[in-house]
Design an enzyme around this catalytic site. Structure first.
Site, PDB file in Angstrom:
ATOM      1  N   ILE A 158       0.849  -1.201   0.000  1.00  0.00           N
ATOM      2  CA  ILE A 158       0.000   0.000   0.000  1.00  0.00           C
ATOM      3  C   ILE A 158       0.880   1.245   0.000  1.00  0.00           C
ATOM      4  O   ILE A 158       0.616   2.207  -0.739  1.00  0.00           O
ATOM      5  CB  ILE A 158      -0.960  -0.017   1.208  1.00  0.00           C
ATOM      6  CG1 ILE A 158      -1.911  -1.217   1.094  1.00  0.00           C
ATOM      7  CG2 ILE A 158      -1.759   1.288   1.285  1.00  0.00           C
ATOM      8  CD1 ILE A 158      -2.724  -1.501   2.354  1.00  0.00           C
ATOM      9  N   ARG A 179      11.190  -0.930   7.871  1.00  0.00           N
ATOM     10  CA  ARG A 179      12.108  -1.830   8.584  1.00  0.00           C
ATOM     11  C   ARG A 179      13.274  -2.215   7.677  1.00  0.00           C
ATOM     12  O   ARG A 179      14.414  -2.259   8.080  1.00  0.00           O
ATOM     13  CB  ARG A 179      11.373  -3.107   9.006  1.00  0.00           C
ATOM     14  CG  ARG A 179      10.795  -3.033  10.392  1.00  0.00           C
ATOM     15  CD  ARG A 179      10.043  -4.286  10.692  1.00  0.00           C
ATOM     16  NE  ARG A 179       9.194  -4.648   9.541  1.00  0.00           N
ATOM     17  CZ  ARG A 179       8.396  -5.692   9.494  1.00  0.00           C
ATOM     18  NH1 ARG A 179       8.330  -6.507  10.502  1.00  0.00           N
ATOM     19  NH2 ARG A 179       7.640  -5.943   8.440  1.00  0.00           N
ATOM     20  N   ILE A 238      -3.532   5.812   7.958  1.00  0.00           N
ATOM     21  CA  ILE A 238      -4.475   4.807   7.429  1.00  0.00           C
ATOM     22  C   ILE A 238      -4.012   3.414   7.864  1.00  0.00           C
ATOM     23  O   ILE A 238      -4.469   2.408   7.307  1.00  0.00           O
ATOM     24  CB  ILE A 238      -4.611   4.856   5.887  1.00  0.00           C
ATOM     25  CG1 ILE A 238      -3.253   4.646   5.199  1.00  0.00           C
ATOM     26  CG2 ILE A 238      -5.270   6.142   5.440  1.00  0.00           C
ATOM     27  CD1 ILE A 238      -3.392   4.293   3.716  1.00  0.00           C
ATOM     28  N   ALA A 239      -3.098   3.361   8.844  1.00  0.00           N
ATOM     29  CA  ALA A 239      -2.485   2.070   9.201  1.00  0.00           C
ATOM     30  C   ALA A 239      -3.333   1.342  10.238  1.00  0.00           C
ATOM     31  O   ALA A 239      -4.144   0.473   9.893  1.00  0.00           O
ATOM     32  CB  ALA A 239      -1.070   2.307   9.704  1.00  0.00           C
ATOM     33  N   ARG A 240      -3.176   1.691  11.483  1.00  0.00           N
ATOM     34  CA  ARG A 240      -3.934   1.088  12.572  1.00  0.00           C
ATOM     35  C   ARG A 240      -3.950   2.075  13.733  1.00  0.00           C
ATOM     36  O   ARG A 240      -2.990   2.835  13.918  1.00  0.00           O
ATOM     37  CB  ARG A 240      -3.254  -0.189  13.090  1.00  0.00           C
ATOM     38  CG  ARG A 240      -3.616  -1.453  12.342  1.00  0.00           C
ATOM     39  CD  ARG A 240      -5.068  -1.867  12.610  1.00  0.00           C
ATOM     40  NE  ARG A 240      -5.416  -3.091  11.908  1.00  0.00           N
ATOM     41  CZ  ARG A 240      -5.886  -3.140  10.661  1.00  0.00           C
ATOM     42  NH1 ARG A 240      -6.065  -2.053   9.958  1.00  0.00           N
ATOM     43  NH2 ARG A 240      -6.212  -4.307  10.119  1.00  0.00           N
ATOM     44  N   GLU A 269     -10.746   2.201  18.688  1.00  0.00           N
ATOM     45  CA  GLU A 269     -11.919   2.394  17.818  1.00  0.00           C
ATOM     46  C   GLU A 269     -12.933   1.263  18.032  1.00  0.00           C
ATOM     47  O   GLU A 269     -12.538   0.151  18.371  1.00  0.00           O
ATOM     48  CB  GLU A 269     -11.481   2.475  16.347  1.00  0.00           C
ATOM     49  CG  GLU A 269     -10.887   1.200  15.791  1.00  0.00           C
ATOM     50  CD  GLU A 269     -10.361   1.370  14.364  1.00  0.00           C
ATOM     51  OE1 GLU A 269      -9.612   2.313  14.079  1.00  0.00           O
ATOM     52  OE2 GLU A 269     -10.706   0.504  13.548  1.00  0.00           O
ATOM     53  N   HIS A 287     -12.560   4.153   9.608  1.00  0.00           N
ATOM     54  CA  HIS A 287     -11.841   2.942   9.148  1.00  0.00           C
ATOM     55  C   HIS A 287     -12.452   2.409   7.844  1.00  0.00           C
ATOM     56  O   HIS A 287     -12.936   1.269   7.784  1.00  0.00           O
ATOM     57  CB  HIS A 287     -11.865   1.860  10.242  1.00  0.00           C
ATOM     58  CG  HIS A 287     -10.774   0.840  10.080  1.00  0.00           C
ATOM     59  ND1 HIS A 287     -10.155   0.216  11.132  1.00  0.00           N
ATOM     60  CD2 HIS A 287     -10.173   0.322   8.969  1.00  0.00           C
ATOM     61  CE1 HIS A 287      -9.240  -0.640  10.688  1.00  0.00           C
ATOM     62  NE2 HIS A 287      -9.234  -0.590   9.369  1.00  0.00           N
TER      63      HIS A 287
END
Ligand code: DGY
Length: 331
Positions: A158, A179, A238-240, A269, A287
């Protein structure tokens, strides 16, 4: 021959439930009741497989309470609702839904970036409230997308999709931190330059978070990182939930230490930190980054296909773990 029993833990497309019924004895949840962990465990006690979304936690306690469970198919690319080590130790296969949502989610990341930088929801609320009585030179003046520097943290599929949109479509300079560094050909396709997290935060006009959630990525952006960003910068998550310290972000937005934020995911959430609901310079969405009808169908189809392939003995299509054959629960 008896069919394996599966639980479809949330409401999904009815025709996909019908397709599952051709292969399995299905307990579905058409009313979309949010079951407590204890209710979920009770329903899984006699099930061989489960179709989940990101909102069902699969951990060691649940696996003990569900001794027949052999596979959990998540209708999401992210699977931080799985305790993967516990699943692997218990011989339970986990699967996710990569690839099918990449472009749709990258589109949304870019949409949220544009809405945030150009202050779209803030200005719409102003207009709807009847406050627009005259034009003025600095009314809702935001920041540019084209020609600016986009910093992407998390350069998986993404992240790469967002990089391509920025570099090729909007002439952005793209820097990224991950990473591991991408192969040279992928960096060239994305026109992206690898930099340290510190350099990214200090130089990016727009910071986009697309990193998977784990203990290591918890609060990737907190007060210290927000302080390293430009006062004119925007932050997009937009990840978590949990990748950003939402309380620290609300303070930074209120005090204008950064210009604006766009958030599709939140700590805890569907609850949202109350301070984020009162600051004007944030765009909030529930989300929905992968929420187009074709993509949500493709995700549900892939989760269903994982269950079918697994019980037909063909192996999971998109596994997230590799339980040892001797640990695998008998089918
Ligand atoms: C995903 O696929 O991980 C999205 O966040 C939807 O849950």
């Amino acid at each position: 021959m008896t069919k394996p029993r599966i639980l479809v833990a949330r409401a999904i497309f009815p025709d996909i439930v019908d397709r599952l019924r051709q292969h399995f004895e299905v307990e579905a949840n058409p009313e979309d009741v949010i079951w407590s962990p204890a209710e979920l465990a009770a329903r899984l006690a006699d099930k061989d497989g489960a179709f989940t979304t990101g909102s069902q936690r699969i951990d060691a306690d649940l696996l003990t309470a569900a001794p027949r469970l052999k596979i959990v198919a998540n209708m999401a690319v992210g699977y931080n609702n799985f305790d993967v080590d516990a699943m692997t130790a218990a011989g339970v296969q986990g699967t996710n839904t990569p690839d099918v949502l990449t472009e749709t989610t990258a589109d949304f990341g870019f949409a949220l970036l544009m809405a945030t930088a150009r202050r779209m929801t803030e200005s719409e609320h102003y207009l709807r409230a009847g406050q627009w009585t005259k034009w003025s030179y600095d009314m809702f003046a935001g920041s540019d997308i084209h020609g600016s520097t986009l910093g992407i943290i998390g350069m998986g599929r993404i992240g790469q999709g967002i990089a391509k949109r920025g570099a090729h479509g909007f002439g952005m300079k793209v820097v990224y931190h991950n990473r591991s560094r991408l192969a040279a050909n992928l960096e060239a396709e994305c026109k992206a330059t690898y930099v340290s997290k510190e350099e990214l935060l200090a130089t990016a006009d727009h910071v986009m978070l697309v990193v998977p959630y784990s203990a290591a990525s918890h609060h990737t952006i907190g007060a210290a990182e927000l302080a390293q960003m430009k006062p004119s910068a925007t932050l997009i998550n937009i990840a978590r939930g949990g990748i950003v310290d939402d309380a620290a972000l609300a303070v930074a937005l209120r005090e204008r230490r950064i210009a604006a934020a766009g958030l599709d995911v939140f700590e805890g959430e569907p609850s949202v930190h109350p301070d984020l609901l009162t600051v004007p310079n944030v765009v909030l969405t529930p989300h929905i980054a992968s929420a187009t009808v074709p993509t949500r169908r493709a995700m549900a189809d892939l989760a269903a296909d994982n269950l079918i392939a697994f019980f037909e003995g063909r192996g999971a299509l998109t596994p997230v773990n590799t339980p040892a054959p001797e640990a695998a629960r008998a089918r």
